[in-house]
Design an enzyme around this catalytic site. Structure first.
Site, PDB file in Angstrom:
ATOM      1  N   THR A  73      40.505  54.305 -57.346  1.00  0.00           N
ATOM      2  CA  THR A  73      41.059  55.937 -57.139  1.00  0.00           C
ATOM      3  C   THR A  73      42.748  56.236 -57.301  1.00  0.00           C
ATOM      4  OG1 THR A  73      39.666  55.432 -54.878  1.00  0.00           O
ATOM      5  CG2 THR A  73      41.423  56.837 -54.865  1.00  0.00           C
ATOM      6  N   CYS A 326      31.779  54.991 -49.438  1.00  0.00           N
ATOM      7  CA  CYS A 326      32.963  55.458 -49.185  1.00  0.00           C
ATOM      8  C   CYS A 326      32.301  56.355 -47.785  1.00  0.00           C
ATOM      9  CB  CYS A 326      33.561  56.726 -49.481  1.00  0.00           C
ATOM     10  SG  CYS A 326      34.016  55.825 -51.468  1.00  0.00           S
TER      11      CYS A 326
HETATM   12  C1  LIG Z   1      34.256  52.619 -56.306  1.00  0.00           C
HETATM   13  C2  LIG Z   1      34.167  53.717 -57.050  1.00  0.00           C
HETATM   14  C3  LIG Z   1      35.598  54.166 -56.745  1.00  0.00           C
HETATM   15  C4  LIG Z   1      37.358  53.919 -56.213  1.00  0.00           C
HETATM   16  O1  LIG Z   1      37.648  52.711 -56.951  1.00  0.00           O
HETATM   17  P1  LIG Z   1      38.553  52.145 -55.680  1.00  0.00           P
HETATM   18  O2  LIG Z   1      39.062  50.847 -56.603  1.00  0.00           O
HETATM   19  O3  LIG Z   1      37.810  51.842 -54.783  1.00  0.00           O
HETATM   20  O4  LIG Z   1      39.405  52.803 -55.279  1.00  0.00           O
HETATM   21  C5  LIG Z   1      36.302  55.508 -58.355  1.00  0.00           C
HETATM   22  N1  LIG Z   1      35.093  56.095 -58.532  1.00  0.00           N
HETATM   23  C6  LIG Z   1      33.737  55.104 -58.661  1.00  0.00           C
HETATM   24  C7  LIG Z   1      32.901  55.705 -60.077  1.00  0.00           C
HETATM   25  C8  LIG Z   1      34.080  54.625 -57.852  1.00  0.00           C
HETATM   26  O5  LIG Z   1      32.313  53.528 -57.915  1.00  0.00           O
END
Ligand SMILES: *Cc1c(COP(=O)(O)O)cnc(C)c1O
Length: 382
Positions: A73, A326
């Site tokens: 993120t 999410c």
């Molecule tokens: C899981 C995910 C995120 C977020 O990553 P985090 O480390 O959980 O914040 C962003 N983009 C994609 C495509 C994801 O699968």
């Protein structure tokens, strides 16, 4: 609950023992702050730089092009907002697509509130962005194209090479959210013309709360977290040393025997897909049949609610998800499934089953059997 079958590896993966063991010394014995000069600090600094080298190697990048963050993120926010801010004098238009992760979509929405324009390209029935549409969307004031490498819900792998070539020929920066793809499929920045790439450790058997952003040499990304001089002054804050060490180890392991693991995972995934089609009527596979992440499957069952199916599966110890982690708790159809143009009688019955290198054929058999029984049950009662 007797046994657990974990089929939600797109939401997160279990950290491996080797990763945990690599991290352990950095919680207590080697607790130094990497910004200090004495032995403890040197130890931490060295460990961070080793992880940076390991990760750079997997991408065929330079260590100086890898910046550690708190996860996918943050990497996405930094890439999108950072480039938008730095290049404002050159333009205020961005191009993305409508099935991106919320980390990208909501960063774009934030920029729109600041006066930027964002083009959200549609995808085809398989979840693919058309490189030609990217080309047509480019305007004189376009500063960034951001298209994900692999989709987290339906697993579709985007034509990153083609889109990158187009962006490059127009001298526009290209970012890819590779959080689902890095560690699962080989990615070399010598082959893929990308300027920025996001990844996250917990998606490839590393720890949560740590990730990285690859920034190609020469791309002037501004500092995102202001403070001290860590990460070449671009991402301040005392480093998450155990997390970074764990991610380095996880990256190394993910790229060891990657080909063999991919082949095995694709075989098992295809076995799962074929078994579902053979044993359960009125089902559709979401996403592309072949251009998809090795461990991803995503189905729509006609005439049922995916949320009800997930509850019944959970009672049998099977962890799956409705789409993206999410958005659990939301019972409305996922925006990704909607973007694919899925029929209304099928769309509510969506579930995602994502495998890892450790998933066994027996687990797949048990899961499909449970899905078959419970889909039938829901159809009878519905
Ligand atoms: C899981 C995910 C995120 C977020 O990553 P985090 O480390 O959980 O914040 C962003 N983009 C994609 C495509 C994801 O699968």
């Amino acid at each position: 609950m007797n046994q657990q079958i974990y089929l939600d590896n797109a939401a997160t993966t279990q950290m491996s023992d080797a990763v945990k063991a690599a991290m352990e010394p950095y919680f207590r014995e080697k607790f130094g702050n990497a910004s200090t000069g004495y032995r403890y600090g040197e130890e931490a600094k060295q460990a961070i730089e080793e992880a940076r080298e390991l990760i750079a190697e997997t991408l065929e990048a330079k260590p100086s092009e890898i910046f550690f963050t708190s996860g996918g993120t943050e990497s996405d926010n930094w890439a999108v907002k950072g480039i938008a801010g730095a290049y404002r004098n050159l333009g205020s238009h961005l191009i993305t697509c409508n099935i991106e992760h919320h980390a990208v979509l909501n960063s774009c929405a934030y920029l729109e509130r600041l006066g930027y324009r964002v083009t959200y390209l549609p995808v085809d029935g398989f979840g693919r962005v058309s490189p030609e549409e990217v080309r047509q969307a480019i305007a004189p004031d376009t500063i960034l194209v951001t298209i994900m490498f692999g989709n987290n819900e339906v697993g579709t792998i985007e034509p990153i090479w083609q889109i990158g070539k187009i962006a490059k020929s127009e001298q526009i920066l290209f970012h890819t959210d590779a959080v689902q793809a890095y560690g699962q499929v080989p990615i070399s920045v010598r082959y893929y013309p990308v300027d920025l790439l996001s990844a996250s450790a917990h998606k490839f058997h590393g720890p949560k709360g740590v990730g990285f952003l690859y920034v190609k040499e020469g791309v002037a990304i501004p500092s995102f977290i202001n403070g001290g001089s860590q990460e070449s002054g671009l991402r301040a804050g005392t480093e998450n040393v155990p997390g970074i060490v764990g991610m380095g180890k996880a990256a190394e392991l993910a790229h060891k025997n990657m080909r063999t693991r991919i082949n095995r995972e694709i075989k098992l995934r295809n076995y799962l897909i074929e078994k579902v089609f053979r044993e359960i009527p009125r089902v559709k596979l979401n996403g592309h049949r072949t251009m998809r992440l090795p461990g991803n499957t995503n189905f729509c069952f006609e005439g049922i609610e995916g949320a009800s199916l997930l509850i019944l599966l959970e009672e049998e110890g099977i962890c799956a998800s409705g789409g993206s982690a999410c958005n659990t708790g939301e019972s409305r159809t996922s925006y990704v499934i909607e973007a694919l143009g899925t029929e209304e009688s099928y769309a509510p019955g969506t579930i995602r089953l994502t495998l890892s290198g450790e998933t066994t054929r027996q687990e797949v058999d048990l899961a499909v059997d449970a899905i078959k029984r419970n889909v039938a049950l829901l159809r009878e009662s519905g």
